[in-house]
Scaffold this motif. Structure first.
Motif, PDB file in Angstrom:
ATOM      1  N   ALA A 140       0.849  -1.205   0.000  1.00 34.72           N
ATOM      2  CA  ALA A 140       0.000   0.000   0.000  1.00 34.72           C
ATOM      3  C   ALA A 140       0.877   1.245   0.000  1.00 34.72           C
ATOM      4  CB  ALA A 140      -0.924  -0.007   1.224  1.00 34.72           C
ATOM      5  N   GLY A 141       0.501   2.193  -0.768  1.00 32.01           N
ATOM      6  CA  GLY A 141       1.280   3.436  -0.853  1.00 32.01           C
ATOM      7  C   GLY A 141       0.714   4.350  -1.928  1.00 32.01           C
ATOM      8  N   ARG A 142       1.179   5.565  -1.928  1.00 32.09           N
ATOM      9  CA  ARG A 142       0.695   6.547  -2.889  1.00 32.09           C
ATOM     10  C   ARG A 142       1.194   6.201  -4.296  1.00 32.09           C
ATOM     11  NH1 ARG A 142       1.751  12.695  -1.435  1.00 32.09           N
ATOM     12  NH2 ARG A 142       0.385  11.993   0.249  1.00 32.09           N
ATOM     13  N   GLY A 143       0.277   6.247  -5.254  1.00 33.06           N
ATOM     14  CA  GLY A 143       0.632   6.034  -6.650  1.00 33.06           C
ATOM     15  C   GLY A 143       0.737   4.580  -7.060  1.00 33.06           C
ATOM     16  N   VAL A 144       0.426   3.628  -6.161  1.00 31.93           N
ATOM     17  CA  VAL A 144       0.550   2.216  -6.500  1.00 31.93           C
ATOM     18  C   VAL A 144      -0.444   1.839  -7.601  1.00 31.93           C
ATOM     19  CG1 VAL A 144       0.290  -0.151  -5.632  1.00 31.93           C
ATOM     20  CG2 VAL A 144       1.453   1.590  -4.240  1.00 31.93           C
ATOM     21  N   HIS A 145      -1.680   2.354  -7.466  1.00 30.67           N
ATOM     22  CA  HIS A 145      -2.696   2.018  -8.472  1.00 30.67           C
ATOM     23  C   HIS A 145      -2.317   2.566  -9.848  1.00 30.67           C
ATOM     24  CE1 HIS A 145      -3.714   6.068  -7.226  1.00 30.67           C
ATOM     25  NE2 HIS A 145      -4.478   6.188  -8.291  1.00 30.67           N
ATOM     26  N   ASN A 189       0.794   2.841 -10.965  1.00 30.77           N
ATOM     27  CA  ASN A 189       1.805   1.921 -11.487  1.00 30.77           C
ATOM     28  C   ASN A 189       1.174   0.625 -11.989  1.00 30.77           C
ATOM     29  OD1 ASN A 189       3.932   3.661 -11.028  1.00 30.77           O
ATOM     30  ND2 ASN A 189       4.314   2.881  -8.954  1.00 30.77           N
TER      31      ASN A 189
END
Length: 587
Positions: free
Chosen positions: A403-408, A410
């Protein structure tokens, strides 16, 4: 009257009785009296007859004058009654005289109108008469006929006057248009407007002292000729100044002239792309402006001669930049080291070198345009290769699902990248076919940074096949390792120690990911490396350009992706399984 005469006769006879006149004397004197009375009557009758004749003459004269005035004025509504029973001669004369006086006044007024119209017609005709013989009805001299002062004739004169006034207005409008055009052209060309129009007619510039503007045919023709002459001069000057300004701009760009130097001739920029009729700036095409521009061009040419070496190197850099963007090899005959040596030796005129480089620049631009479609296709292929590289790096990231910012983002990009990567073989095949078509059409090979593009694509396909083969072999080896581990667990009931398991050791070029699987570690191809790299046109430019030309001569025999070959893996499998009592090799 008879009573008076009888009384006087009786008194005279009484006197004669008293006097004693004889009867003979009385008879004689009575005869004398009768003769004298008859003479008086006769005289009175003559006088009356003369008066009557004069009245008849006066009435006839008045009637004749009345008829003449009526005929002259075109009056047909008055009718003189000549019935003598209706009145005496004096009454007739009294009735005719007022009519005559009225018609005389009307005639005088009509003559004034005719005179005024005639003067205007003659004045306008005098302005139009010069060299105008086409319409005699408009320009012929007008004379007043006093026997015809009818309204019909007056209307004809008025119609003629209106026609002349209209022609005068039209001509005056044409003259003013031509004068304004001459004024505008003189302003642009920097010529003396007064002198120019004075050559046509002095009244076109000054109309004082009661002198009106000339509108004759000669003036109109003179103005038309002046306009044509000025337009021809303007065309010549525009062409001359355009050529000079183009040379000036070219020298500015070559010499890197400052904005301050260019500001002096800033208004000349409009002459390059503007139509001739839109060039209306004052004195823009004056002889002084042209001479100043030519002087500036000459000055820059002299400065250019002194800085030619620098200019040659600059234009060569531009050529190399164009070739770099188009991925073509620049002509080495004008390489910097050669041009410097030639200029320093004085064997070649720098202008010739510069002209040669300019021709090479033009040729390079033309070749770049021809290669544009192919370069767009190559760019599409390179973009797909970049996506493939990014996807490989992304797949090696152990935290790509955390989980983290911008994962979706990528994840979405990875999905798109997989679709793009799947199209790479088709893109390469299409590019190869298109390259062959291009070469057949132009009967020349398509070079990319000095190497034939088809060779790059074929080598890329071969390298990609080798890499796919190595991946397939790696997957088969991995399946074999998992099979051995599963068999050992089934025999011994426990997992072997990581330290004692030789299969947990990380082979060369692999690392264990978070799921326990080994994935290839990406690395660049280096001299002596045992693993081939996917080579793209990017490998032929920059710091890899010289290297790839060297490695193209190396053997393209498929190399192992990992340090363990199939034979090594099989021997390891035999040694491990053969040491077990229930090894499949012992069965």
């Amino acid at each position: 009257m008879e009573t008076s005469c009888s009384a006087l006769l009786r008194e005279l006879q009484h006197m004669w009785v008293e006097i004693g006149e004889s009867e003979a004397d009385k008879e004689r004197m009575l005869l004398e009296i009768e003769r004298e009375c008859l003479g008086v009557y006769r005289r009175k009758v003559d006088e009356a007859s003369k008066a009557k004749a004069q009245l008849h003459q006066s009435v006839a004269a008045k009637e004749a004058e009345l008829a003449a005035l009526m005929a002259s004025l075109g009056e047909h509504t008055l009718h003189l009654k000549k019935d003598k029973k209706l009145g005496s001669l004096k009454e007739q004369l009294a009735s005719v005289a007022p009519l005559v006086e009225d018609l005389r006044a009307e005639k005088e007024e009509r003559v004034k109108q005719f005179t005024d119209i005639r003067s205007q017609i003659e004045k306008i005709s005098a302005e139009l008469i010069e060299h105008n013989y086409q319409n005699d009805t408009l320009t012929s001299p007008v004379s007043i006929e006093e026997h015809d002062l009818s309204m019909r004739k007056l209307n004809e004169y008025q119609a003629r006057l209106r026609a002349l006034q209209k022609e005068k207005s039209d001509r005056l409008h044409k003259v003013l248009e031509c004068v304004n055009e001459v004024h505008s052209l003189c302003g642009v060309l920097g010529l003396d407007f007064k002198k120019t129009v004075d050559e046509v007619h002095p009244s076109l510039h000054e109309t004082g002292s009661g002198q009106s503007t000339s509108i004759s045919n000669n003036t109109l023709e003179g103005l038309a000729q002046a306009v044509l002459k000025l337009k021809a001069e303007k065309k010549v000057r525009v062409q001359k100044l355009r050529e000079t300004v183009e040379s000036l701009f070219e020298l500015w760009n070559l010499m890197d002239s400052s904005d301050q130097e260019r500001k002096r001739f800033g208004r000349l920029t409009c002459i390059i792309g503007s139509p001739e009729e839109d060039i209306t700036y004052s004195c823009l095409l004056s002889q002084e402006t042209i001479e100043q521009t030519e002087a500036e061009v000459e000055r820059l040419k002299k400065l250019k001669a002194s800085r030619m070496k620098e200019l040659v190197l600059k234009r060569r850099s531009e050529l190399e930049e164009i070739c770099r963007r188009a991925h073509i090899e620049p002509d080495m005959t004008t390489a910097p080291e050669k041009t410097n040596a030639l200029i320093d030796s004085g064997l070649v005129d720098p202008s010739e070198l510069l002209a040669n480089i300019e021709a090479q620049i033009v040729k390079a631009k033309e070749e770049a345009m021809i290669r544009k479609d192919m370069m767009d296709r190559i760019s599409k292929w390179l973009a797909a290769c970049d996506e493939e590289s990014w996807l490989e790096e992304y797949n090696q990231d152990q935290n790509r699902y955390s989980a983290g910012r911008g994962v979706h983002l990528n994840l979405k990009r990875a999905e798109k990248a997989r679709i793009t990567v799947s199209k790479i073989p088709a893109i390469v095949d299409s590019l190869i076919n298109r390259t062959f078509t291009w070469e057949n059409e132009r009967n020349m090979p398509f070079m990319y940074d000095g190497v034939r593009l088809v060779s790059i694509l074929e080598e890329y396909k071969l390298t990609r096949q080798q890499k796919e083969e190595e991946k397939r072999r790696y997957r088969d080896q991995k399946k074999l390792q998992n099979l051995l581990l599963t068999e050992k667990e089934a025999r011994f009931g426990s997992k072997p120690s990581p330290r004692s398991n030789s299969f947990n050791r990380k082979p060369n070029g692999y690392h264990v990911n978070g799921n326990g699987f080994m994935t290839p570690t990406p690395r660049r191809l280096s001299v002596g490396s045992a693993t081939p790299e996917l080579l793209t046109p990017r490998s032929y430019s920059g710091r890899y350009n010289g290297y790839f030309k060297e490695t193209r001569r190396l053997s393209t025999t498929p190399l192992n992706f990992v340090s363990l070959s199939k034979d090594d893996t099989l021997s390891t499998f035999t040694s491990v399984s053969g040491s077990e009592p229930e090894s499949p090799q012992q069965l």
